[in-house]
Design a protein around this motif. Structure first.
Motif, PDB file in Angstrom:
ATOM      1  N   GLY A   1      41.317  46.834  46.009  1.00 23.82           N
ATOM      2  CA  GLY A   1      42.090  46.712  47.237  1.00 23.82           C
ATOM      3  C   GLY A   1      41.231  46.004  48.263  1.00 23.82           C
ATOM      4  N   PRO A   2      41.853  45.255  49.181  1.00 26.06           N
ATOM      5  CA  PRO A   2      41.051  44.514  50.146  1.00 26.06           C
ATOM      6  C   PRO A   2      40.320  45.474  51.071  1.00 26.06           C
ATOM      7  CG  PRO A   2      43.386  44.149  50.507  1.00 26.06           C
ATOM      8  CD  PRO A   2      43.267  45.106  49.370  1.00 26.06           C
TER       9      PRO A   2
ATOM     10  N   GLY B   1      49.263  47.883  43.849  1.00 29.44           N
ATOM     11  CA  GLY B   1      49.296  48.869  44.929  1.00 29.44           C
ATOM     12  C   GLY B   1      50.039  48.396  46.164  1.00 29.44           C
ATOM     13  N   CYS B   2      51.134  47.659  45.955  1.00 33.32           N
ATOM     14  CA  CYS B   2      51.892  47.119  47.084  1.00 33.32           C
ATOM     15  C   CYS B   2      53.090  48.029  47.397  1.00 33.32           C
ATOM     16  CB  CYS B   2      52.364  45.698  46.778  1.00 33.32           C
ATOM     17  SG  CYS B   2      53.175  44.959  48.209  1.00 33.32           S
ATOM     18  N   ALA B   3      52.909  48.906  48.367  1.00 31.09           N
ATOM     19  CA  ALA B   3      53.956  49.877  48.714  1.00 31.09           C
ATOM     20  C   ALA B   3      55.221  49.183  49.222  1.00 31.09           C
ATOM     21  CB  ALA B   3      53.438  50.844  49.779  1.00 31.09           C
ATOM     22  N   TYR B   4      55.025  48.165  50.050  1.00 33.11           N
ATOM     23  CA  TYR B   4      56.176  47.427  50.582  1.00 33.11           C
ATOM     24  C   TYR B   4      56.980  46.806  49.437  1.00 33.11           C
ATOM     25  CZ  TYR B   4      58.829  43.734  52.842  1.00 33.11           C
ATOM     26  OH  TYR B   4      59.844  42.907  53.252  1.00 33.11           O
ATOM     27  N   CYS B   5      56.281  46.171  48.492  1.00 36.12           N
ATOM     28  CA  CYS B   5      56.952  45.463  47.393  1.00 36.12           C
ATOM     29  C   CYS B   5      57.664  46.436  46.445  1.00 36.12           C
ATOM     30  CB  CYS B   5      55.946  44.621  46.606  1.00 36.12           C
ATOM     31  SG  CYS B   5      54.843  43.644  47.658  1.00 36.12           S
ATOM     32  N   VAL B   6      57.045  47.576  46.171  1.00 40.82           N
ATOM     33  CA  VAL B   6      57.682  48.577  45.306  1.00 40.82           C
ATOM     34  C   VAL B   6      58.974  49.062  45.958  1.00 40.82           C
ATOM     35  CG1 VAL B   6      57.461  50.942  44.416  1.00 40.82           C
ATOM     36  CG2 VAL B   6      55.586  49.305  44.093  1.00 40.82           C
ATOM     37  N   ASP B   7      58.916  49.343  47.253  1.00 45.24           N
ATOM     38  CA  ASP B   7      60.098  49.802  47.985  1.00 45.24           C
ATOM     39  C   ASP B   7      61.204  48.742  47.937  1.00 45.24           C
ATOM     40  OD1 ASP B   7      61.231  51.866  49.827  1.00 45.24           O
ATOM     41  OD2 ASP B   7      61.246  50.194  51.241  1.00 45.24           O
ATOM     42  N   LEU B   8      60.818  47.504  48.187  1.00 46.13           N
ATOM     43  CA  LEU B   8      61.790  46.397  48.203  1.00 46.13           C
ATOM     44  C   LEU B   8      62.417  46.182  46.822  1.00 46.13           C
ATOM     45  CD1 LEU B   8      62.905  43.848  49.786  1.00 46.13           C
ATOM     46  CD2 LEU B   8      60.992  42.601  48.762  1.00 46.13           C
TER      47      LEU B   8
ATOM     48  N   VAL C   1      49.657  43.398  50.611  1.00 49.13           N
ATOM     49  CA  VAL C   1      48.527  44.344  50.587  1.00 49.13           C
ATOM     50  C   VAL C   1      47.428  43.852  51.522  1.00 49.13           C
ATOM     51  CG1 VAL C   1      46.762  45.457  49.165  1.00 49.13           C
ATOM     52  CG2 VAL C   1      49.065  45.128  48.261  1.00 49.13           C
ATOM     53  N   GLY C   2      47.151  42.553  51.463  1.00 46.84           N
ATOM     54  CA  GLY C   2      46.091  41.979  52.297  1.00 46.84           C
ATOM     55  C   GLY C   2      46.327  42.221  53.775  1.00 46.84           C
TER      56      GLY C   2
END
Lengths: 145, 147
Positions: free
Chosen positions: A102-103, B47-54, B138-139
């Motif tokens: 993770g960044p 680990g992209c919470a926004y993308c999983v939700d979308l 994520v960034g």
């Protein structure tokens, strides 16, 4: 090493979309020498031999020194890179190995010390673009010219 | 967790270029249901919470079942997915964790058994594209809307 397909031949539509992304990166006004360093570092992490061969040759043509290119893989321990270059290389590593670590907060903070919001977003696009090319290059075992 | 920049506002040109890539991927002819599974799996790994939700929301709207969506993170252990979907999910995992996997011959062979040459490249571009969005979200810590 098993031979795989030629992606340019197999789906010109897909590749023209990816080339368009790369052209957008090149037009975004980022420092071309730093861009080459970033591409080289991402390609090292992703293990793309074709990309490393191409990006290092392009960097040399652009006036980059052999010593600096040789040190990119271990830039943290080298004195040959400026503070903005170090920030960009740290951000490249954080985003290329996204799932692993993770960044890190520090990598983002360092970017904000050297670049404005537009530049940070543009560097991020550059990192995602080389990561796309690495996935083509490694995924289809593109052979060196 | 501190807020970061809004990347849409920061570089409209960058996001326009990435959106154009996304539009191109959607026109390549791969099944939309397959693309949603790929996007969900890559977003889970990154680990992209926004993308999983979308993408879970989008998949449900398009008629995907809740049971299959819950099974995506453990797809190898479920009977819910076709051989073609399993090959695509294995390739998604290989390419998303490229630095660790190096896209092994076993996963490539699975892929080649289920997809033609064009589809293999198109799927690879789709995986690369969701990986790009994951890196932005994520960034820059893009968050899903509150419940």
């Amino acid at each position: 090493m098993q031979k795989r397909i030629d992606y340019h031949q197999a789906s010109p539509e897909a590749m023209s979309a990816l080339i368009a992304l790369e052209l957008a990166v090149q037009r975004s006004g980022l420092d071309p020498r730093m861009l080459q360093l970033l591409k080289l570092r991402a390609s090292q992490i992703n293990g793309c031999a074709f990309c490393i061969d191409m990006e290092s040759a392009e960097a040399r043509r652009g006036g980059e020194s052999f010593r600096r290119l040789s040190a990119v893989a271990l830039w943290r321990d080298s004195v040959l890179f400026s503070a903005p270059e170090r920030a960009t290389l740290a951000w490249t590593e954080a985003l290329t190995q996204l799932g692993a670590a993770g960044p890190r907060e520090r990598a983002y903070d360092a970017m904000t010390h050297h670049f404005n919001a537009k530049q940070i977003a543009d560097w991020t696009l550059a990192i995602t673009s080389i990561n796309c090319w690495n996935r083509m290059g490694v995924g289809f075992r593109k052979t060196l010219l | 967790m501190t807020a970061r920049i809004n990347f849409y506002a920061a570089s409209a040109d960058a996001i326009k270029a990435l959106s154009a890539l996304e539009v191109a991927v959607s026109k390549l002819g791969l099944e939309p249901s397959l693309l949603e599974l790929v996007k969900l799996r890559a977003s889970q790994i990154n680990g992209c919470a926004y993308c999983v939700d979308l993408h879970t929301t989008d998949a449900r709207k398009a008629g995907e079942s809740e049971r299959r969506l819950h099974g995506v993170s453990v797809w190898r252990e479920t009977p819910f997915f076709s051989d073609r979907e399993r090959a695509a999910l294995a390739w998604t995992e290989s390419l998303t964790q490229l630095s660790l996997t190096h896209a092994p011959d076993a996963d490539y062979a699975l892929l080649a058994a289920q997809f033609n040459d064009k589809e293999m490249v198109d799927l690879t571009l789709a995986i690369s594209t969701i990986n790009s969005w994951n890196r932005f979200a994520v960034g820059f810590r893009k968050m899903p809307a509150a419940l």
